[in-house]
Scaffold this active site. Structure first.
Site, PDB file in Angstrom:
ATOM      1  N   GLU A 101       0.818  -1.205   0.000  1.00 47.96           N
ATOM      2  CA  GLU A 101       0.000   0.000   0.000  1.00 47.96           C
ATOM      3  C   GLU A 101       0.858   1.264   0.000  1.00 47.96           C
ATOM      4  OE1 GLU A 101      -3.779  -2.041   2.212  1.00 47.96           O
ATOM      5  OE2 GLU A 101      -2.653  -0.558   3.325  1.00 47.96           O
ATOM      6  N   CYS A 114       3.452   8.411   1.340  1.00 46.69           N
ATOM      7  CA  CYS A 114       3.978   7.436   2.300  1.00 46.69           C
ATOM      8  C   CYS A 114       4.137   6.107   1.573  1.00 46.69           C
ATOM      9  CB  CYS A 114       2.960   7.341   3.451  1.00 46.69           C
ATOM     10  SG  CYS A 114       3.330   6.043   4.624  1.00 46.69           S
ATOM     11  N   CYS A 121       6.138  -7.310   7.503  1.00 45.28           N
ATOM     12  CA  CYS A 121       7.288  -6.905   8.311  1.00 45.28           C
ATOM     13  C   CYS A 121       7.610  -8.021   9.297  1.00 45.28           C
ATOM     14  CB  CYS A 121       6.991  -5.613   9.057  1.00 45.28           C
ATOM     15  SG  CYS A 121       8.398  -5.043  10.052  1.00 45.28           S
ATOM     16  N   CYS A 125       5.979  -5.873  15.895  1.00 41.57           N
ATOM     17  CA  CYS A 125       5.565  -4.973  16.972  1.00 41.57           C
ATOM     18  C   CYS A 125       4.087  -5.260  17.250  1.00 41.57           C
ATOM     19  CB  CYS A 125       5.764  -3.513  16.561  1.00 41.57           C
ATOM     20  SG  CYS A 125       7.469  -3.143  16.152  1.00 41.57           S
ATOM     21  N   CYS A 128       1.067  -3.080  15.786  1.00 37.27           N
ATOM     22  CA  CYS A 128       1.108  -2.729  14.359  1.00 37.27           C
ATOM     23  C   CYS A 128       0.494  -3.825  13.486  1.00 37.27           C
ATOM     24  CB  CYS A 128       2.563  -2.472  13.953  1.00 37.27           C
ATOM     25  SG  CYS A 128       2.799  -2.272  12.175  1.00 37.27           S
ATOM     26  N   CYS A 345      -1.422   5.253  10.016  1.00 39.84           N
ATOM     27  CA  CYS A 345      -0.228   4.541  10.474  1.00 39.84           C
ATOM     28  C   CYS A 345      -0.592   3.209  11.097  1.00 39.84           C
ATOM     29  CB  CYS A 345       0.458   5.324  11.579  1.00 39.84           C
ATOM     30  SG  CYS A 345       1.278   6.761  11.028  1.00 39.84           S
TER      31      CYS A 345
HETATM   32  N1  SAH Z   1       8.894  -0.011  10.210  1.00 36.84           N
HETATM   33  C1  SAH Z   1       9.076   1.376  10.327  1.00 36.84           C
HETATM   34  C2  SAH Z   1       8.195   2.200   9.388  1.00 36.84           C
HETATM   35  C3  SAH Z   1       6.739   1.823   9.231  1.00 36.84           C
HETATM   36  S1  SAH Z   1       5.631   2.139  10.501  1.00 36.84           S
HETATM   37  C4  SAH Z   1       8.903   1.813  11.769  1.00 36.84           C
HETATM   38  O1  SAH Z   1       8.445   1.034  12.570  1.00 36.84           O
HETATM   39  O2  SAH Z   1       9.270   2.942  12.066  1.00 36.84           O
HETATM   40  C5  SAH Z   1       5.340   3.897  10.543  1.00 36.84           C
HETATM   41  C6  SAH Z   1       4.988   4.397  11.956  1.00 36.84           C
HETATM   42  O3  SAH Z   1       3.660   3.984  12.364  1.00 36.84           O
HETATM   43  C7  SAH Z   1       5.920   3.840  13.022  1.00 36.84           C
HETATM   44  O4  SAH Z   1       6.290   4.830  13.948  1.00 36.84           O
HETATM   45  C8  SAH Z   1       5.062   2.799  13.686  1.00 36.84           C
HETATM   46  O5  SAH Z   1       5.521   2.472  14.944  1.00 36.84           O
HETATM   47  C9  SAH Z   1       3.708   3.468  13.691  1.00 36.84           C
HETATM   48  N2  SAH Z   1       2.580   2.534  13.921  1.00 36.84           N
HETATM   49  C10 SAH Z   1       2.546   1.221  13.688  1.00 36.84           C
HETATM   50  N3  SAH Z   1       1.332   0.715  14.033  1.00 36.84           N
HETATM   51  C11 SAH Z   1       0.588   1.752  14.469  1.00 36.84           C
HETATM   52  C12 SAH Z   1      -0.768   1.874  14.928  1.00 36.84           C
HETATM   53  N4  SAH Z   1      -1.583   0.836  14.958  1.00 36.84           N
HETATM   54  N5  SAH Z   1      -1.202   3.099  15.277  1.00 36.84           N
HETATM   55  C13 SAH Z   1      -0.384   4.179  15.197  1.00 36.84           C
HETATM   56  N6  SAH Z   1       0.894   4.128  14.758  1.00 36.84           N
HETATM   57  C14 SAH Z   1       1.384   2.925  14.406  1.00 36.84           C
HETATM   58 FE1  SF4 Z   2       7.428  -3.443  11.363  1.00 34.22          FE
HETATM   59 FE2  SF4 Z   2       5.162  -2.283  12.141  1.00 34.22          FE
HETATM   60 FE3  SF4 Z   2       7.174  -2.605  13.861  1.00 34.22          FE
HETATM   61 FE4  SF4 Z   2       7.393  -0.812  11.856  1.00 34.22          FE
HETATM   62  S1  SF4 Z   2       5.944  -0.735  13.578  1.00 34.22           S
HETATM   63  S2  SF4 Z   2       8.934  -2.307  12.548  1.00 34.22           S
HETATM   64  S3  SF4 Z   2       6.238  -1.890  10.253  1.00 34.22           S
HETATM   65  S4  SF4 Z   2       6.027  -4.259  12.880  1.00 34.22           S
END
Ligand code: SAH
Ligand code: SF4
Length: 360
Positions: A101, A114, A121, A125, A128, A345
């Site tokens: 996406e 973006c 991934c 986390c 996420c 995000c």
């Molecule tokens: N992998 C990278 C970039 C992609 S995520 C990273 O983790 O930085 C982009 C941003 O969105 C990151 O700061 C991530 O932690 C945040 N993010 C992920 N899941 C989210 C959620 N459910 N709500 C708000 N922010 C989120």
């Molecule tokens: Fe991967 Fe989501 Fe963690 Fe970013 S926030 S490193 S996309 S699992």
């Protein structure tokens, strides 16, 4: 798999969208073209959205013939589109049944794209949606670059002012391809964006961050999301490998050599109710960031299916922000854009609702 082109053996056809300026130049030398042809080809691709050698009228017929024998220009097309009530647009690219996406976020003074760097991934986390989906593969340079080319085409006259690597995936785990893509984004014959208008968001893969620092200077956003290792270990498994102290030390190292981050690095902090949002957490965060020039971006958590978290409420976020501001930190609260189309995000999984209605 990385798209490391072996420059000695351009013996199979090469997609020119996988190559940055220098690599195109090497390729052209190998087929007997003059150096200035690199600029001409990049202008056709990145300025005129032209992917057909036959139409590149300022390049000699002989070279065009050699180009089509030894190379091709293949873009990955968007297959679906969703437009949010706030103007945010989400595009999906289908890559052999898997989806990535790309999100366009228009604002008053800028328009940001973006982009994704991986399918899924591996870092899992907890908060996420992409992490929950698991990891499939790295994107090729051409697949990263296609997202920008396609968006530019869709947006017609609207200029993209900023590009952020904040879509699906961890960009530093696809380092070689991301570096090549960054070179194309920065190159004046490519997209020609300034380094201050490109942001790479990372959960902090330290050796890759050090490598990046030697190769390219851009804006960094660090997904910190916790004020101590205990909390970060719980929500971001990568913290067991690279903890907060070592990550912040690596960030300081990056900043030493960076002009792009002269106003400090961006610290991303997702607000999770009763997990990381107490007054004590805010004070602890200010303490650990004392020596790091930084701006803090608080992100209300976006929900997704089968997840147990709750976002902190507005009041808690405001209290948290004000503590940080009183301690002297430039602190912003991220607006939730495109939530109604699951483009915010952490909501990116490649699934599009009402898919049949939105095929392009
Ligand atoms: N992998 C990278 C970039 C992609 S995520 C990273 O983790 O930085 C982009 C941003 O969105 C990151 O700061 C991530 O932690 C945040 N993010 C992920 N899941 C989210 C959620 N459910 N709500 C708000 N922010 C989120
Ligand atoms: Fe991967 Fe989501 Fe963690 Fe970013 S926030 S490193 S996309 S699992």
């Amino acid at each position: 798999m990385d798209t490391n082109i072996n420059l000695n053996v351009f013996n199979s056809q090469v997609n020119l969208l996988d190559l940055d300026f220098k690599k195109i130049q090497l390729f052209l030398t190998s087929i007997g073209a003059k150096n200035f042809t690199t600029e001409q080809i990049m202008t056709w691709i990145y300025n005129h959205n032209c992917y057909d050698f036959d139409k590149m009228s300022n390049i000699s017929k002989n070279i065009r013939k050699k180009l089509s024998q030894n190379s091709y220009i293949k873009i990955s097309n968007f297959s679906e589109e969703k437009v949010s009530s706030d103007g945010t647009i989400k595009w999906v690219t289908s890559l052999n049944n898997q989806k990535i996406e790309t999100v366009y976020i228009p604002e008053k003074k800028r328009s940001t794209l973006c982009i994704s760097s991986q399918i899924g991934c591996a870092l899992k986390c907890d908060f996420c949606a992409t992490g929950k989906q698991g990891f499939s593969r790295n994107l090729k340079v051409s697949e990263i670059i296609s997202q920008i080319l396609q968006a530019k085409k869709k947006l017609k006259g609207t200029r993209l002012t900023n590009i952020v690597f904040m879509g699906m995936g961890e960009p530093l785990l696809n380092l070689n391809n991301v570096i090549t893509a960054l070179k194309i984004i920065l190159n004046t014959n490519g997209f020609g964006l300034s380094k201050r208008r490109i942001t790479l968001s990372t959960s902090g893969i330290i050796p890759a961050l050090d490598k990046l620092s030697k190769k390219i200077d851009i804006n960094l956003a660090i997904s910190l999301h916790a004020s101590n290792n205990h909390i970060r270990n719980l929500i971001m498994p990568i913290n067991k490998k690279y903890n907060i102290e070592s990550l912040l030390t690596a960030v300081s190292r990056y900043l030493k050599h960076s002009n792009a981050n002269r106003n400090g690095v961006t610290i991303e902090y997702v607000m999770l109710q009763d997990i990381n949002d107490s007054i004590k957490n805010a004070e602890e965060l200010a303490y650990i960031l004392k020596k790091i020039p930084s701006k803090i971006n608080l992100i209300p958590w976006n929900s997704f299916k089968n997840s147990n978290f709750v976002s902190s409420n507005r009041n808690t976020i405001n209290v948290f922000a004000n503590i940080l501001r009183k301690k002297g930190f430039n602190t912003t609260i991220r607006k939730n854009r495109g939530k109604d189309i699951h483009a915010a995000c952490g909501q990116l999984t490649g699934n599009v609702i009402n898919r049949s209605k939105n095929h392009l």
